[in-house]
Design a protein around this motif. Structure first.
Motif, PDB file in Angstrom:
ATOM      1  N   ALA A 187      59.008  10.509 112.951  1.00 35.54           N
ATOM      2  CA  ALA A 187      58.722  10.390 111.522  1.00 35.54           C
ATOM      3  C   ALA A 187      57.224  10.523 111.254  1.00 35.54           C
ATOM      4  CB  ALA A 187      59.239   9.048 111.000  1.00 35.54           C
ATOM      5  N   HIS A 188      56.413   9.822 112.060  1.00 37.64           N
ATOM      6  CA  HIS A 188      54.965   9.886 111.855  1.00 37.64           C
ATOM      7  C   HIS A 188      54.383  11.234 112.271  1.00 37.64           C
ATOM      8  CE1 HIS A 188      55.339   5.491 111.449  1.00 37.64           C
ATOM      9  NE2 HIS A 188      54.213   5.580 110.777  1.00 37.64           N
ATOM     10  N   GLY A 189      55.152  11.997 113.028  1.00 35.23           N
ATOM     11  CA  GLY A 189      54.712  13.339 113.364  1.00 35.23           C
ATOM     12  C   GLY A 189      54.916  14.330 112.228  1.00 35.23           C
ATOM     13  N   HIS A 190      55.739  13.941 111.246  1.00 39.90           N
ATOM     14  CA  HIS A 190      56.058  14.849 110.138  1.00 39.90           C
ATOM     15  C   HIS A 190      55.523  14.377 108.792  1.00 39.90           C
ATOM     16  CE1 HIS A 190      58.723  17.578 112.344  1.00 39.90           C
ATOM     17  NE2 HIS A 190      59.209  16.516 112.956  1.00 39.90           N
ATOM     18  N   ALA A 191      55.126  13.099 108.691  1.00 40.53           N
ATOM     19  CA  ALA A 191      54.677  12.579 107.399  1.00 40.53           C
ATOM     20  C   ALA A 191      53.609  11.518 107.628  1.00 40.53           C
ATOM     21  CB  ALA A 191      55.863  11.984 106.628  1.00 40.53           C
ATOM     22  N   PRO A 192      52.696  11.347 106.667  1.00 39.13           N
ATOM     23  CA  PRO A 192      51.646  10.341 106.815  1.00 39.13           C
ATOM     24  C   PRO A 192      52.205   8.924 106.725  1.00 39.13           C
ATOM     25  CG  PRO A 192      51.564  11.340 104.634  1.00 39.13           C
ATOM     26  CD  PRO A 192      52.569  12.125 105.421  1.00 39.13           C
ATOM     27  N   ALA A 193      51.497   7.991 107.353  1.00 39.96           N
ATOM     28  CA  ALA A 193      51.939   6.596 107.364  1.00 39.96           C
ATOM     29  C   ALA A 193      52.036   6.019 105.962  1.00 39.96           C
ATOM     30  CB  ALA A 193      50.986   5.759 108.212  1.00 39.96           C
ATOM     31  N   SER A 194      51.138   6.442 105.053  1.00 42.83           N
ATOM     32  CA  SER A 194      51.156   5.932 103.683  1.00 42.83           C
ATOM     33  C   SER A 194      52.443   6.289 102.953  1.00 42.83           C
ATOM     34  CB  SER A 194      49.954   6.475 102.906  1.00 42.83           C
ATOM     35  OG  SER A 194      49.990   7.897 102.871  1.00 42.83           O
ATOM     36  N   LEU A 195      53.061   7.402 103.333  1.00 41.53           N
ATOM     37  CA  LEU A 195      54.335   7.798 102.731  1.00 41.53           C
ATOM     38  C   LEU A 195      55.495   7.052 103.368  1.00 41.53           C
ATOM     39  CD1 LEU A 195      55.979   9.716 100.883  1.00 41.53           C
ATOM     40  CD2 LEU A 195      55.985  11.353 102.765  1.00 41.53           C
ATOM     41  N   LEU A 196      55.412   6.787 104.681  1.00 41.77           N
ATOM     42  CA  LEU A 196      56.526   6.193 105.413  1.00 41.77           C
ATOM     43  C   LEU A 196      56.594   4.672 105.260  1.00 41.77           C
ATOM     44  CD1 LEU A 196      56.255   8.221 108.744  1.00 41.77           C
ATOM     45  CD2 LEU A 196      57.898   8.566 106.898  1.00 41.77           C
ATOM     46  N   ALA A 197      55.449   4.021 105.082  1.00 42.21           N
ATOM     47  CA  ALA A 197      55.413   2.559 105.087  1.00 42.21           C
ATOM     48  C   ALA A 197      56.373   1.916 104.084  1.00 42.21           C
ATOM     49  CB  ALA A 197      53.983   2.071 104.847  1.00 42.21           C
ATOM     50  N   PRO A 198      56.437   2.389 102.816  1.00 44.16           N
ATOM     51  CA  PRO A 198      57.380   1.748 101.892  1.00 44.16           C
ATOM     52  C   PRO A 198      58.833   1.839 102.355  1.00 44.16           C
ATOM     53  CG  PRO A 198      55.801   3.097 100.697  1.00 44.16           C
ATOM     54  CD  PRO A 198      55.623   3.417 102.150  1.00 44.16           C
ATOM     55  N   LEU A 199      59.184   2.901 103.071  1.00 42.57           N
ATOM     56  CA  LEU A 199      60.558   3.058 103.529  1.00 42.57           C
ATOM     57  C   LEU A 199      60.934   2.004 104.562  1.00 42.57           C
ATOM     58  CD1 LEU A 199      60.707   6.953 103.888  1.00 42.57           C
ATOM     59  CD2 LEU A 199      61.534   5.562 101.996  1.00 42.57           C
ATOM     60  N   GLY A 200      59.923   1.419 105.226  1.00 42.58           N
ATOM     61  CA  GLY A 200      60.213   0.383 106.208  1.00 42.58           C
ATOM     62  C   GLY A 200      60.901  -0.822 105.602  1.00 42.58           C
ATOM     63  N   TYR A 201      60.677  -1.052 104.308  1.00 38.92           N
ATOM     64  CA  TYR A 201      61.272  -2.217 103.653  1.00 38.92           C
ATOM     65  C   TYR A 201      62.780  -2.058 103.448  1.00 38.92           C
ATOM     66  CZ  TYR A 201      56.800  -4.457 102.912  1.00 38.92           C
ATOM     67  OH  TYR A 201      55.594  -5.081 103.129  1.00 38.92           O
ATOM     68  N   THR A 202      63.315  -0.868 103.670  1.00 35.64           N
ATOM     69  CA  THR A 202      64.774  -0.723 103.598  1.00 35.64           C
ATOM     70  C   THR A 202      65.459  -1.504 104.715  1.00 35.64           C
ATOM     71  OG1 THR A 202      64.669   1.316 104.921  1.00 35.64           O
ATOM     72  CG2 THR A 202      64.653   1.554 102.523  1.00 35.64           C
ATOM     73  N   GLN A 203      64.691  -1.892 105.747  1.00 37.54           N
ATOM     74  CA  GLN A 203      65.270  -2.719 106.806  1.00 37.54           C
ATOM     75  C   GLN A 203      65.786  -4.046 106.249  1.00 37.54           C
ATOM     76  OE1 GLN A 203      62.865  -2.994 110.327  1.00 37.54           O
ATOM     77  NE2 GLN A 203      64.020  -4.721 111.156  1.00 37.54           N
ATOM     78  N   LEU A 204      65.132  -4.563 105.199  1.00 38.06           N
ATOM     79  CA  LEU A 204      65.605  -5.794 104.581  1.00 38.06           C
ATOM     80  C   LEU A 204      66.984  -5.608 103.971  1.00 38.06           C
ATOM     81  CD1 LEU A 204      62.377  -7.172 102.845  1.00 38.06           C
ATOM     82  CD2 LEU A 204      63.440  -7.930 104.976  1.00 38.06           C
ATOM     83  N   LEU A 205      67.220  -4.449 103.364  1.00 36.32           N
ATOM     84  CA  LEU A 205      68.547  -4.165 102.807  1.00 36.32           C
ATOM     85  C   LEU A 205      69.583  -4.049 103.918  1.00 36.32           C
ATOM     86  CD1 LEU A 205      67.640  -1.511 100.060  1.00 36.32           C
ATOM     87  CD2 LEU A 205      68.115  -3.947  99.752  1.00 36.32           C
TER      88      LEU A 205
END
Length: 277
Positions: free
Chosen positions: A217-235
Motif C-alpha cells: 500500500a505504501h509503495g503505491h500511495a503516500p502515508a498521508s492518504l493511507l493513514a485515515p483508512l487505518g481507522y477502519t480497523q475499529l469498524l
C-alpha cells in the motif's frame, strides 16, 4: 490498506479468543515467529543480507522491544476488556506521536494537536470510566500499550530514509523471536486442540500478510492518504466483537470510541492541508 486492516482485525479477534487458554507472551511469540518466517521466505531470496543490514542497530533493537511490549500488553488487555474498546484506546498512539514530535523530533506541536489529545483522552475516560463500578485497573493496560506503540512509531520515523523499509518491518519480528522466550520463561504451552493450533498458525500468517499488504500500500500511495483508512480497523473489530463474542460497547463507550477516532482523523486530515495546498 483496507485488506491489511481486515487482517489485523481478524488477528486481534483470534488473539482475544486464545488468550483465555494461553499466556499473552506465548501468543505474541508464535505470531512473530511465523511472521518472521513468512517475511524471510518472501524477501530473503530477493534481498539476501540486505534484509538485516541496518545503519542503526541500537534504534532497531529498542524499537523492536517497544513493539513486543505493546503487543504483549495489548493481548493481555483483550482478556479483560472488549476488543473494540482496547483497539480504540491504542489508536491514541498517533496523537501521542504528534505531541511527542516536538521535544523528540524537533517538530512544531500545533494547537490542533493539543485539542486532538484532549479529545482522545476524554474518549478514553468515557471507555474506562475510572471510579465507576465497572472500572478495573486492567483497563489501564491499553493506555500503556498506546504509549509503547507511540514509542515504536517515533523510532520508526527516526529510521525513515536510513534503512530499507522492508528491513525496518522485518526487525521487530526477529527481535521478538529472540527476546520473548528469555523474558517470559516457562510461559509457553503447546496447543493440544487442532482448532487452537490452526488459529495460532493463522495469527502468524495474518500478521505477515497484513504487514506485506502495508508495504504494498505504501509503495503505491503516500502515508498521508493511507493513514485515515487505518481507522477502519475499529469498524472491523467492532463488528467481529459483536459477531464472535456477542459484545457490543454501550452508548457511553461508543461515544468514547467515536471521539478517539474523530480526534485522530481530524489531526491526520488537518496535517494534509499544507501539503495539498
Amino acid at each position: 490498506m483496507l485488506l491489511a486492516t481486515v487482517c489485523f482485525g481478524c488477528l486481534d479477534t483470534m488473539s482475544k479468543y486464545l488468550v483465555a487458554y494461553y499466556p499473552a507472551s506465548s501468543l505474541v511469540w508464535v505470531r512473530y515467529v511465523l511472521q518472521t518466517v513468512v517475511m524471510a521466505a518472501i524477501f530473503l531470496p530477493r534481498m539476501g543480507m540486505r534484509l538485516v543490514r541496518t545503519t542503526s542497530p541500537g534504534v532497531q533493537l529498542v524499537r523492536g522491544l517497544m513493539l513486543v511490549l505493546s503487543s504483549v500488553v495489548f493481548v493481555m488487555a483483550l482478556n479483560y476488556m472488549q476488543i473494540a474498546e482496547v483497539a480504540s484506546i491504542v489508536f491514541l498512539a498517533p496523537i501521542i506521536v504528534a505531541l511527542a514530535g516536538g521535544p523528540l523530533l524537533g517538530e512544531r506541536v500545533s494547537t490542533r494537536t493539543w485539542f486532538a489529545l484532549a479529545g482522545g483522552f476524554i474518549g478514553v475516560l468515557l471507555i474506562i470510566r475510572p471510579g465507576g463500578n465497572a472500572f478495573t485497573w486492567w483497563a489501564l493496560l491499553p493506555l500503556g500499550c498506546a504509549f509503547f506503540f507511540a514509542g515504536y512509531q517515533i523510532l520508526t520515523r527516526k529510521l525513515a530514509g536510513r534503512d530499507d523499509p522492508i528491513t525496518t518491518l522485518f526487525y521487530p519480528g526477529l527481535i521478538a523471536c529472540l527476546v520473548v522466550p528469555p523474558v517470559f520463561p516457562g510461559a509457553f504451552n503447546i496447543p493440544t486442540q487442532p482448532l487452537h493450533l490452526a488459529m495460532i498458525s493463522a495469527i502468524g500468517i495474518l500478521g505477515a500478510v497484513g504487514h506485506f499488504l502495508l508495504i504494498r500500500a505504501h509503495g503505491h500511495a503516500p502515508a498521508s492518504l493511507l493513514a485515515p483508512l487505518g481507522y477502519t480497523q475499529l469498524l472491523v473489530v467492532l463488528t467481529l466483537g459483536w459477531l464472535v463474542f456477542g459484545q457490543l460497547p454501550d452508548g457511553i463507550a461508543l461515544t468514547g470510541i467515536a471521539l478517539i477516532a474523530g480526534s485522530g482523523l481530524l489531526l491526520i486530515l488537518a496535517s494534509r492541508r499544507p501539503a495539498l495546498s
